[in-house]
Design a protein around this motif. Structure first.
Motif, PDB file in Angstrom:
ATOM      1  N   ASP A  50       0.809  -1.221   0.000  1.00  0.00           N
ATOM      2  CA  ASP A  50       0.000   0.000   0.000  1.00  0.00           C
ATOM      3  C   ASP A  50       0.840   1.268   0.000  1.00  0.00           C
ATOM      4  OD1 ASP A  50      -2.373  -1.402   0.013  1.00  0.00           O
ATOM      5  OD2 ASP A  50      -2.462  -1.505   2.202  1.00  0.00           O
ATOM      6  N   THR A  51       2.016   1.220   0.633  1.00  0.00           N
ATOM      7  CA  THR A  51       2.904   2.387   0.690  1.00  0.00           C
ATOM      8  C   THR A  51       4.320   1.921   0.350  1.00  0.00           C
ATOM      9  OG1 THR A  51       3.650   2.150   2.986  1.00  0.00           O
ATOM     10  CG2 THR A  51       1.543   3.281   2.636  1.00  0.00           C
ATOM     11  N   THR A  52       5.260   2.884   0.326  1.00  0.00           N
ATOM     12  CA  THR A  52       6.653   2.518   0.041  1.00  0.00           C
ATOM     13  C   THR A  52       7.403   2.118   1.318  1.00  0.00           C
ATOM     14  OG1 THR A  52       7.332   4.845   0.197  1.00  0.00           O
ATOM     15  CG2 THR A  52       6.829   3.993  -2.000  1.00  0.00           C
ATOM     16  N   VAL A  53       6.725   2.213   2.441  1.00  0.00           N
ATOM     17  CA  VAL A  53       7.388   1.936   3.727  1.00  0.00           C
ATOM     18  C   VAL A  53       7.955   0.508   3.845  1.00  0.00           C
ATOM     19  CG1 VAL A  53       7.032   1.821   6.238  1.00  0.00           C
ATOM     20  CG2 VAL A  53       6.209   3.807   4.954  1.00  0.00           C
ATOM     21  N   LEU A  80      16.997   4.703  -1.940  1.00  0.00           N
ATOM     22  CA  LEU A  80      17.334   3.985  -0.709  1.00  0.00           C
ATOM     23  C   LEU A  80      16.024   3.800   0.056  1.00  0.00           C
ATOM     24  CD1 LEU A  80      20.635   5.730   0.493  1.00  0.00           C
ATOM     25  CD2 LEU A  80      20.325   3.854  -1.145  1.00  0.00           C
ATOM     26  N   PRO A  81      15.697   2.554   0.419  1.00  0.00           N
ATOM     27  CA  PRO A  81      14.407   2.299   1.074  1.00  0.00           C
ATOM     28  C   PRO A  81      14.303   2.930   2.461  1.00  0.00           C
ATOM     29  CG  PRO A  81      15.360   0.248   0.253  1.00  0.00           C
ATOM     30  CD  PRO A  81      16.433   1.299   0.165  1.00  0.00           C
ATOM     31  N   PHE A  82      13.060   3.138   2.873  1.00  0.00           N
ATOM     32  CA  PHE A  82      12.765   3.623   4.218  1.00  0.00           C
ATOM     33  C   PHE A  82      13.459   2.721   5.249  1.00  0.00           C
ATOM     34  CE2 PHE A  82       9.937   3.308   7.996  1.00  0.00           C
ATOM     35  CZ  PHE A  82      10.105   4.606   8.457  1.00  0.00           C
ATOM     36  N   GLN A  90      26.615   6.909   8.565  1.00  0.00           N
ATOM     37  CA  GLN A  90      27.300   5.626   8.350  1.00  0.00           C
ATOM     38  C   GLN A  90      26.344   4.582   7.784  1.00  0.00           C
ATOM     39  OE1 GLN A  90      30.415   5.164   8.291  1.00  0.00           O
ATOM     40  NE2 GLN A  90      31.125   7.014   9.343  1.00  0.00           N
ATOM     41  N   GLN A  91      25.131   4.548   8.360  1.00  0.00           N
ATOM     42  CA  GLN A  91      24.131   3.603   7.852  1.00  0.00           C
ATOM     43  C   GLN A  91      23.802   3.937   6.392  1.00  0.00           C
ATOM     44  OE1 GLN A  91      20.046   4.112   8.864  1.00  0.00           O
ATOM     45  NE2 GLN A  91      19.553   1.916   8.749  1.00  0.00           N
ATOM     46  N   ALA A  92      23.661   5.226   6.111  1.00  0.00           N
ATOM     47  CA  ALA A  92      23.319   5.656   4.749  1.00  0.00           C
ATOM     48  C   ALA A  92      24.411   5.258   3.763  1.00  0.00           C
ATOM     49  CB  ALA A  92      23.106   7.168   4.726  1.00  0.00           C
ATOM     50  N   LEU A  93      25.665   5.467   4.154  1.00  0.00           N
ATOM     51  CA  LEU A  93      26.778   5.115   3.257  1.00  0.00           C
ATOM     52  C   LEU A  93      26.840   3.600   3.037  1.00  0.00           C
ATOM     53  CD1 LEU A  93      29.226   5.775   1.538  1.00  0.00           C
ATOM     54  CD2 LEU A  93      30.620   5.834   3.631  1.00  0.00           C
ATOM     55  N   ALA A  94      26.605   2.839   4.100  1.00  0.00           N
ATOM     56  CA  ALA A  94      26.640   1.379   3.967  1.00  0.00           C
ATOM     57  C   ALA A  94      25.554   0.911   2.985  1.00  0.00           C
ATOM     58  CB  ALA A  94      26.446   0.719   5.334  1.00  0.00           C
ATOM     59  N   THR A  95      24.362   1.486   3.101  1.00  0.00           N
ATOM     60  CA  THR A  95      23.278   1.084   2.192  1.00  0.00           C
ATOM     61  C   THR A  95      23.567   1.522   0.763  1.00  0.00           C
ATOM     62  OG1 THR A  95      21.699   1.320   4.014  1.00  0.00           O
ATOM     63  CG2 THR A  95      20.795   1.190   1.785  1.00  0.00           C
ATOM     64  N   ALA A  96      24.018   2.772   0.614  1.00  0.00           N
ATOM     65  CA  ALA A  96      24.330   3.277  -0.725  1.00  0.00           C
ATOM     66  C   ALA A  96      25.399   2.409  -1.381  1.00  0.00           C
ATOM     67  CB  ALA A  96      24.794   4.730  -0.645  1.00  0.00           C
ATOM     68  N   HIS A 106      24.196   3.768 -10.642  1.00  0.00           N
ATOM     69  CA  HIS A 106      25.140   4.866 -10.876  1.00  0.00           C
ATOM     70  C   HIS A 106      25.013   5.971  -9.833  1.00  0.00           C
ATOM     71  CE1 HIS A 106      24.277   3.384 -15.139  1.00  0.00           C
ATOM     72  NE2 HIS A 106      25.391   2.823 -14.722  1.00  0.00           N
ATOM     73  N   ALA A 107      23.869   6.003  -9.175  1.00  0.00           N
ATOM     74  CA  ALA A 107      23.598   7.054  -8.196  1.00  0.00           C
ATOM     75  C   ALA A 107      22.475   6.573  -7.281  1.00  0.00           C
ATOM     76  CB  ALA A 107      23.178   8.345  -8.904  1.00  0.00           C
ATOM     77  N   VAL A 108      22.365   7.194  -6.124  1.00  0.00           N
ATOM     78  CA  VAL A 108      21.284   6.839  -5.200  1.00  0.00           C
ATOM     79  C   VAL A 108      20.417   8.066  -4.927  1.00  0.00           C
ATOM     80  CG1 VAL A 108      22.657   5.009  -4.111  1.00  0.00           C
ATOM     81  CG2 VAL A 108      22.614   7.306  -3.085  1.00  0.00           C
ATOM     82  N   LYS A 109      19.198   7.801  -4.489  1.00  0.00           N
ATOM     83  CA  LYS A 109      18.284   8.878  -4.121  1.00  0.00           C
ATOM     84  C   LYS A 109      17.751   8.598  -2.721  1.00  0.00           C
ATOM     85  CE  LYS A 109      13.909   9.525  -6.106  1.00  0.00           C
ATOM     86  NZ  LYS A 109      13.062   9.423  -4.910  1.00  0.00           N
ATOM     87  N   LEU A 110      17.612   9.642  -1.945  1.00  0.00           N
ATOM     88  CA  LEU A 110      17.008   9.482  -0.632  1.00  0.00           C
ATOM     89  C   LEU A 110      16.103  10.668  -0.333  1.00  0.00           C
ATOM     90  CD1 LEU A 110      18.895  11.506   1.163  1.00  0.00           C
ATOM     91  CD2 LEU A 110      20.386   9.537   1.296  1.00  0.00           C
ATOM     92  N   GLU A 111      15.181  10.460   0.582  1.00  0.00           N
ATOM     93  CA  GLU A 111      14.158  11.460   0.882  1.00  0.00           C
ATOM     94  C   GLU A 111      14.538  12.315   2.081  1.00  0.00           C
ATOM     95  OE1 GLU A 111      10.288   9.649   1.274  1.00  0.00           O
ATOM     96  OE2 GLU A 111      10.392   8.732  -0.709  1.00  0.00           O
ATOM     97  N   GLY A 112      14.262  13.621   1.953  1.00  0.00           N
ATOM     98  CA  GLY A 112      14.498  14.535   3.071  1.00  0.00           C
ATOM     99  C   GLY A 112      15.397  15.683   2.661  1.00  0.00           C
ATOM    100  N   GLY A 113      15.305  16.776   3.402  1.00  0.00           N
ATOM    101  CA  GLY A 113      16.120  17.949   3.129  1.00  0.00           C
ATOM    102  C   GLY A 113      17.191  18.118   4.185  1.00  0.00           C
ATOM    103  N   GLU A 114      17.043  19.174   4.998  1.00  0.00           N
ATOM    104  CA  GLU A 114      18.039  19.447   6.046  1.00  0.00           C
ATOM    105  C   GLU A 114      18.326  18.232   6.922  1.00  0.00           C
ATOM    106  OE1 GLU A 114      16.297  22.903   7.961  1.00  0.00           O
ATOM    107  OE2 GLU A 114      17.805  24.212   7.041  1.00  0.00           O
TER     108      GLU A 114
END
Ligand code: KIV
Ligand code: NA
Length: 259
Positions: A50-53, A80-82, A90-96, A106-114
């Motif tokens: 139902d969602t991307t979660v 990158l999944p929720f 560190q977690q983000a780099l490991a997943t990427a 070739h590239a990754v995308k993630l959600e969020g700004g600041e």
């Protein structure tokens, strides 16, 4: 990446589409789509959630491999999944890194700004290009209170701050989802990196749609920002029904299909 930057400087718009497998990636490359996104929208259109979660890296990475093989000349970006990058850089780099190594993205995308600027900074410093995603961010649907336009009224300041934060953190591009067209245009002119709109008006540098929405393959009601450029769902249903009918009638296979 350089190429997309040059297109922004030249005022040339480009189209991005999602892709989740080898066969459609091939078609989209033949159609001249320069950037393909293996979106976590696979949660909805591939896995039926139902969602991307709920989607996991283990579910998304095999799809990336197929897309990369199908479109050897396109820039293949993957979500990158929720839950796979929020707890810290560190977690983000490991997943990427997993998506780059195992998926050959070739590239990754993630959600969020600041709130994810540190993640973007560490991933890019490791040599992995990052596309950001601000405005309506589907992985946060539970805190955003449903599918609604973001950045209206006072919230415009935060959206602009988010756009600047991801650019300063090193993102090569930013998706803006469900943002008032005027605000999206303002952000596009303010940033040096290309903006990719979905429900963000026509002033963005590029546009993105989920391919099933774009081609009329999704069943049921689609969002206001979708335009259907085909009726692939009707075509496929008709083809499947015709095949089944010919099998029932003993028409297929004919002698020319037999050995
Ligand atoms: O997952 C997705 O398909 C997306 C876009 C439509 C931007 O994130
Ligand atoms: Na996504």
């Amino acid at each position: 990446m350089h190429h997309l930057q040059e297109m922004k400087s030249a005022g040339e718009k480009w189209a991005m589409l999602t892709a989740y497998d080898y066969s459609t990636a091939r078609l989209f490359e033949e159609a001249g789509i320069p950037v393909l996104l293996v979106g976590d929208s696979a949660a909805n259109v591939v896995y039926g959630y139902d969602t991307t979660v709920p989607i996991t890296a283990d579910e998304l990475i095999p799809l990336v491999r197929g897309v990369v093989r199908g479109a050897p000349h396109a820039l293949v970006v993957t979500d990158l999944p929720f839950g796979s990058y929020e707890s810290g850089p560190q977690q983000a780099l490991a997943t990427a890194t997993r998506f780059m190594k195992e998926g050959q993205a070739h590239a990754v995308k993630l959600e969020g700004g600041e709130r994810v600027a540190e993640q973007i900074a560490l991933i890019t410093s490791a040599g992995i290009p990052v596309m950001a995603h601000i405005g309506f961010t589907p992985q946060s649907v539970n805190t955003l209170g449903g599918f609604r336009v973001q950045g209206r009224g006072d919230a415009a300041e935060q959206l602009i701050a988010d756009a600047i934060a991801v650019q300063e953190a090193g993102a090569f591009s930013v998706v803006m989802e469900m943002v008032p067209a005027e605000l999206a245009g303002q952000v596009t002119r303010k940033l040096t990196i290309p903006t990719v709109g979905i429900g963000a008006g026509h002033d963005c540098d590029a546009q993105v749609l989920v391919w099933q929405d774009m081609a009329g393959y999704t069943s049921g009601k689609t969002a206001r920002f979708v335009k259907r450029f085909g009726a692939v769902g009707d075509e496929l249903r008709t083809a499947a029904a015709a095949y089944a009918a010919e099998v029932r009638q003993g028409v297929f296979p004919a002698p020319e299909h037999s050995f």
